[in-house]
Design a protein around this motif. Structure first.
Motif, short mmCIF file in Angstrom:
data_model
loop_
_atom_site.label_atom_id
_atom_site.label_comp_id
_atom_site.label_asym_id
_atom_site.label_seq_id
_atom_site.Cartn_x
_atom_site.Cartn_y
_atom_site.Cartn_z
N GLN A 134 0.86 -1.17 0.00
CA GLN A 134 0.00 0.00 0.00
C GLN A 134 0.90 1.22 0.00
O GLN A 134 1.94 1.25 0.65
N ALA A 163 -2.25 5.38 1.89
CA ALA A 163 -3.14 4.26 2.19
C ALA A 163 -2.72 3.61 3.50
O ALA A 163 -3.56 3.15 4.29
N VAL A 220 -4.07 5.79 6.43
CA VAL A 220 -5.51 5.78 6.69
C VAL A 220 -6.06 4.36 6.77
O VAL A 220 -7.27 4.16 6.70
N LEU A 270 -8.81 3.76 9.14
CA LEU A 270 -9.81 4.81 9.14
C LEU A 270 -10.83 4.56 8.06
O LEU A 270 -10.51 4.05 7.00
N SER A 271 -12.09 4.93 8.34
CA SER A 271 -13.03 4.84 7.23
C SER A 271 -13.91 6.07 7.23
O SER A 271 -13.77 6.96 8.07
N GLY A 272 -14.78 6.17 6.28
CA GLY A 272 -15.67 7.31 6.20
C GLY A 272 -15.02 8.45 5.44
O GLY A 272 -13.83 8.40 5.11
N ALA A 283 -11.37 10.78 5.71
CA ALA A 283 -10.23 9.95 6.10
C ALA A 283 -8.98 10.41 5.36
O ALA A 283 -7.93 10.64 5.97
N SER A 292 -6.01 8.15 14.06
CA SER A 292 -7.20 7.82 14.84
C SER A 292 -7.05 8.54 16.17
O SER A 292 -6.01 9.08 16.48
N LEU A 308 -8.96 -3.64 12.31
CA LEU A 308 -9.59 -3.60 10.99
C LEU A 308 -10.78 -4.54 10.99
O LEU A 308 -10.72 -5.64 11.53
N ARG A 341 -12.31 -4.98 5.50
CA ARG A 341 -11.12 -4.21 5.24
C ARG A 341 -9.86 -5.07 5.39
O ARG A 341 -8.91 -4.93 4.62
N ARG A 374 -9.60 -6.90 2.21
CA ARG A 374 -9.27 -6.07 1.05
C ARG A 374 -7.88 -5.48 1.14
O ARG A 374 -7.19 -5.37 0.12
N ARG A 375 -7.46 -5.11 2.34
CA ARG A 375 -6.20 -4.40 2.44
C ARG A 375 -5.01 -5.29 2.77
O ARG A 375 -3.88 -4.97 2.43
#
Ligand SMILES: Nc1ncnc2c1ncn2[C@@H]1O[C@H](COP(=O)(O)OP(=O)(O)OP(=O)(O)O)[C@@H](O)[C@H]1O
Ligand SMILES: Nc1ncnc2c1ncn2[C@@H]1O[C@H](COP(=O)(O)OP(=O)(O)OP(=O)(O)O)[C@@H](O)[C@H]1O
Ligand SMILES: [Mg+2]
Ligand SMILES: [Mg+2]
Lengths: 254, 249, 324, 249, 254
Positions: free
Chosen positions: A97, A101, A104, A107-109, A112, A152, B154, B158, B161-162
């Protein structure tokens, strides 16, 4: 309760409302006891620094608090807040990543990405969002890991030598960042460090881990901004170095 | 390296040409390259080659797509849950150990002799390498990243996926290299049964009639298709795994 | 397996119904005659639908039978025997032969270059390709029997006859003798005659060509009627092939099968003249001999050849053949 | 998980038994488990099963050993030298794309129909997965370890022994999982030719005679052999790669 | 030539018999110039410390000296002795080799194991020979890497923050070990560190890397054993910190 920064008020580990409660924690690796019936409490927004020799079990303790290594031999009771955040001793970025990436990841939403970008800028890595982790220098990787844990808003921050690969200036800036976080969200912090000055400068309380137990548990009480040359500072420093086995003589080159 | 990966195949071609020229390779059993070219020309002129290729490509493509999907889903299920592992893994290993030729009668029994059976057979051939490689890739993701995911709490989606999918991607892509070739190879078996088209049928017919030149055209075609499909997956591999720094770089 | 047996069962000795109910579908695996039936215009005249399958050979048709994916298979005389031995009762509903079969055999014995086999008597002590279960395997056993030899007098090399394995085995002198059929005879000679490869005749009849169906299919009155009509079309198609060799060569061998004109011509020349006998008595007698020989050599129980035939169809093909 | 990896196969067996009992699975096309047991009993009593298994095991074992050796050597050559890569990799990909069944006539031609041809065919089937996996494992060794070797100025021998081979070991072992199964599967093809023994021959014969029960015995045997061989390699995997800490642990 | 320890005699980078010669070294990563026409010489047994901000190119320079990254864009001439040894910023132990095997990786011949065992004992890891690298703590891994680089007798030691993960006491012991090596085999050393005290305490010469060039190149001349509290020590320290952008005010907690 301790308020931070500056270590204005303080309580010891038996104070009210601790967010971390560890009772009788033991950890053994193939017969070697690394943590031995260890007790620990950390208050709601207390900043605790953990010192100890290499191999004394600091990371093991942190990992136990983070709920990792459930299979390791040992027992004990550990209570930590749900919302806690870990900085591993290695930067531990996902190599597949990109930097942003990675920051975050948890983190979601909406917002982010924006928050990730802000944290990256704060750790001095604006413009490197799209780099791969293996294109970063050691210190840059460590700062990304720092950014990831700050993005966070944890109630407990477990940090395993988060500044080890940073030069003096960057380190000071990161201290500032951490202090800023503490001011804003008042998390409890357990910071593993090898730098006694750092421990004394930042923490409300300093622990020394030795032979599987906490052998020193001292509150740092310094008036006003913490000056490295303040005699009490030097006194704490000396005392802790002694606890780590360093006599002042040894702190020099013979 | 001036020619790079083309060198090996070119060398092979050179040896073959030389062998044919000098008569070391008997034209009666291994047609010369130029015979293959003219025979291909004839097959193309009559439309047989393109037609066969088209039909086969559709079959192989459909089977490949289904197989990749099924293999990936099964691998994720088995790799991420103990129950999934216990229920899925053994049967897949058994499936893989059973010869396709011997399984065919059963497939015919259950699925008939139509297109459906052919696609299912290709799918069954394809899903195995995808499953095994993805499963293996997934199970060997570094524990450190799993810990990271735990520490960051997580969610399962997620996490998959990650961490899981990108971590298993190298394995998946290696599996895909086997899967694409396997899809082509399955044609030899399935197109022997109730087919009137496709390259497998073309070769089977040529074998029955002893048309060595067409057989060799078929073999060359398989070789080319294999090289191209494998090369395509490798290209994707290089792109998708550009973050890796390995011995190969 | 799907079990769609008809509700009204036709007894296996009841007279064949003449009328095919609408909606009947017959699934036929006979790639050669499929084309002849189409080219000759017979296909349009059929009062039911045919679903063509490209399935041939004993094991394959049998597998398709078991899977209930096929109604009619086109084979030689061995598969019905094996079907019976493995618990799948079948019935032959049409039988086609060749006139002058000894001189128009399907198979020749291919002789490897330098093997020095000129007659059946020379087979003693030779390596012979043998594929148990296949028609070629049965032929080898019959040839040995004819030559007065037993399996012990020769060395049977077990080798499945798929594709061009037999010619290849001969060319590389891995076997001395192997039965090869059809166009492979021509190819083998064209390629290896100059090295000394030859073929010899086995001197036996190897010409049976049967349409066979599962016994249970015949219990369905609709299918039984459709089969009757199909056999008629099949017989007429044989006549059409005989009368239109050039069109047959061009449209089937060249366009459909991808052979050259010469190959097609050779095949037509060597196929002889089709013969669909009006009586199966001799046919059954010969079949019985084959069964007895196979049963002895393979250790299976003996069968009554007559049980393999549905004689209600005995005259169907012949009549159509004669009137076409 | 009480039964662990046995759960899946046991479930399969249960479904099969149930299907046979209720008649959903037709005895004529898929013999019941107990029929398989009695048929196996007969085959063992007559000595056919053990004999076939013994012969086949020897063939598969020899082919496996040779294939693993060749695959590893080729993978090392191709993985460590640009010339090796250019010359070897393409032809291996071509070989892998060409159907074994179609290759058989050529092998008969060049190697005859005796034991030698059979071993070579098995070897050809085995070396491919070993090559590809070892090669892939080797090419994807982390660049950091290659740098370490350079910095320590490791000689080529030591570099191969200490960095390349252990680094490629996970890949090699995955390849081995395919290789062992492939060795068994090749028997189906090679034992059709000039054999009077072996499980491939036993199955081919049964298929020609339509002896469903023996075919199913063969399939079950293949399944068991596959499970056992794969399990053995996985055991080695667990032992040899104990240094890894992965998702699976 | 400098003799070490203690920085008794010294010469600057233009002195006789340099073992490292770098001329016009440039390194660019995707357009960003990290090293910019850099020149450097290191004498035969000189001990040079390299300071610089995180991301300033210290590791890049070290890697260039070690002959790694040949594909990176850039040019320049680099001469280093054949027999040199690298400590990477990460410990970089082969995960599939046990600790002892990692230490003696570059060694052959009889006595290799013996020497490996000795080095391991010196870094405080006696008894851990048969552990896997991932069973070690961060500091233990770093010490294994140190042992590995000391087991051979290099003419040039390139060390990228070899003590970053070590506590004060262990660090002092490792300093002693390094000094002992220097006394015995007199290698040239280029030590990357973030610890200005460490640089001043150990080195004959301290460099500061900034914006791709060496902006400070100062010889450390201190009489006798180097005392942290010696005024000249503090002066060097102050000067280097300033070069790194740290004013003394910043060294405190406001
Ligand atoms: N998985 C493991 N297996 C065996 N031993 C282990 C394992 N993990 C840690 N140890 C040992 O436990 C001890 C404590 O390790 P830990 O990582 O907690 O030390 P630490 O205090 O964090 O040291 P450092 O400052 O060097 O990071 C070490 O001696 C280490 O070798
Ligand atoms: N492979 C790479 N691709 C792109 N940029 C790179 C690459 N390697 C290093 N860099 C960049 O070059 C710069 C210098 O990196 P280097 O590792 O030399 O820094 P450093 O001085 O060692 O820092 P630190 O003290 O943090 O380890 C950094 O900004 C880094 O991001
Ligand atoms: Mg630690
Ligand atoms: Mg660095």
């Amino acid at each position: 309760m301790a308020t931070h920064p500056g270590g204005l008020t303080l309580d010891d580990s038996t104070g009210l409302d601790p967010v971390v409660r560890v009772r009788g924690l033991s950890r053994r690796f193939g017969g070697r006891t690394v943590l031995d019936d260890l007790d620990l409490e950390i208050g709601g927004n207390e900043f605790v620094a953990l010192l100890g020799r290499s191999g004394s079990g600091k990371s093991t303790l942190l990992r136990a608090l983070a709920g990792l290594d459930p299979d390791v031999a040992g027992d004990g009771r550990v209570e930590v807040p749900e919302n806690s955040s870990v900085i591993f001793q290695d930067a531990r970025l996902l190599p597949w990543q990109r930097v942003l990436a990675n920051v975050v990841l948890g983190l979601s939403g909406p917002g982010a990405v924006q928050r990730g970008l802000e944290r990256l800028a704060e750790v001095g890595l604006a413009g490197r969002e799209r780099a791969w982790p293996n294109q970063l220098s050691g210190g840059e990787q460590q700062r990304v890991a720092l950014a990831r844990s700050l993005v966070s808003e944890p109630r407990l921050l477990l940090a395993d030598e988060p500044f080890g690969a940073l030069d003096a200036l960057t380190r000071i800036r990161m201290h500032g960042l951490l202090r800023e976080l503490c001011r804003r969200h008042r998390p409890a912090v357990l910071l593993v460090t090898h730098d006694v000055d750092e421990a004394v400068a930042l923490a409300d309380r300093v622990l020394v881990l030795d032979a599987g137990r906490i052998t020193v548990d001292t509150a740092i009480e310094l008036p006003g901004p913490r000056q490295h040359r303040h005699p009490r500072f030097l006194e704490y420093r000396e005392r802790l170095l002694a606890a780590l086995g360093v006599t002042t003589d040894e702190g020099t080159i013979p | 390296m001036p020619f790079g990966s083309a060198l090996g195949p070119l060398l092979l071609l050179a040896v073959w040409s030389l062998g044919s020229l000098t008569g070391v390779l008997d034209e009666r059993t291994l047609s010369a390259p130029w015979t293959v070219v003219t025979t291909s020309g004839d097959l193309i002129a009559s439309g047989r080659l393109q037609e066969s290729l088209l039909v086969s490509t559709q079959r192989a493509g459909l089977g490949l797509a289904l197989g990749v999907l099924i293999g990936t889903v099964l691998a994720l299920t088995a790799g991420l849950s103990r129950w999934g592992e216990a229920v899925i893994d053994g049967p897949v290993q058994i499936k893989r150990a059973i010869p396709a030729l011997a399984l065919l009668p059963l497939l015919i029994l259950w699925l008939g002799i139509d297109e459906q059976m052919k696609i299912v057979t290709i799918t069954l051939g394809v899903f195995v390498p995808v499953y095994i490689h993805t499963h293996n890739g997934l199970r060997t993701i570094d524990q450190r990243y799993v810990e990271l995911a735990e520490a960051l709490r997580l969610g399962p989606g997620r996490f998959v996926r990650r961490v899981v999918l990108p971590g298993a991607l190298p394995g998946f892509l290696l599996g895909l290299r086997f899967a694409v070739v396997s899809a082509w190879l399955s044609l030899v078996v399935v197109e022997q049964i109730n087919s009137t088209s496709g390259i497998g049928y073309m070769m089977e017919l040529a074998r029955q009639y002893g048309q060595t030149d067409i057989i060799i055209v078929g073999l060359v075609l398989y070789g080319i298709l294999g090289l191209l499909s494998d090369g395509a997956v490798r290209l994707v591999q290089r792109r998708a795994l550009s973050w890796r720094r390995t011995l190969a770089d | 397996a799907k079990d769609d047996r008809p509700t009204v069962r036709l007894a296996l000795d009841a007279p064949l119904p003449a009328k095919v109910p609408s909606g009947t579908v017959l699934r036929v695996g006979d790639k050669e005659l499929q084309k002849a039936i189409e080219f000759s215009g017979q296909a349009e005249k059929l009062s039911f639908d045919v679903s063509w399958a490209n399935i041939s050979g004993g094991p394959e048709t049998l597998e398709a039978f078991r899977a209930d994916a096929l109604d009619i298979g086109s084979v030689a005389d061995i598969p019905p025997i094996h079907a019976a031995w493995t618990g799948q009762p079948t019935k032959i509903v049409a039988a086609k032969f060749r006139q002058d079969p000894i001189n128009h055999p399907i198979y020749q014995l291919g002789v490897a270059p330098g093997a020095g086999v000129a007659s059946l008597a020379d087979l003693r002590g030779r390596k012979i390709a043998y594929s148990p279960g296949q028609a070629q395997g049965a032929l080898v056993l019959r040839v040995l029997h004819q030559a007065g030899l037993t399996k012990g007098d020769v060395k049977l090399v077990e080798l499945a006859s798929t594709g061009d394995v037999y010619p290849t085995a001969l060319a590389s002198r891995q076997v001395d003798v192997a039965p090869i059929g059809g166009i492979n005879v021509k190819r083998y000679l064209a390629k290896y005659a100059r090295d000394g490869g030859t073929t010899i005749s086995h001197g036996l009849r190897d010409d049976p060509g049967h349409l066979y169906v599962r016994a249970q299919t015949l219990e369905d009155p609709a299918k039984a009627a459709a089969i009757r009509e199909y056999v008629q079309a099949w017989a007429r198609a044989w006549v059409w092939i005989e009368q239109n060799p050039d069109e047959w060569i061009d449209r089937y061998y060249v366009k459909n099968q991808g052979l050259s004109r010469e190959d097609g011509q050779w095949l037509v020349d060597n196929a002889g003249v089709p013969d669909i006998p009006a009586s199966w008595s001799d046919v059954i007698a010969r079949h019985q001999q084959t069964i007895d020989l196979l049963a002895k050599e393979t250790g299976n129980r003996s069968l009554n050849a007559a049980d393999l035939y549905d004689r209600r169809y005995e005259s169907v093909g012949a009549t159509a053949f004669g009137r076409a």
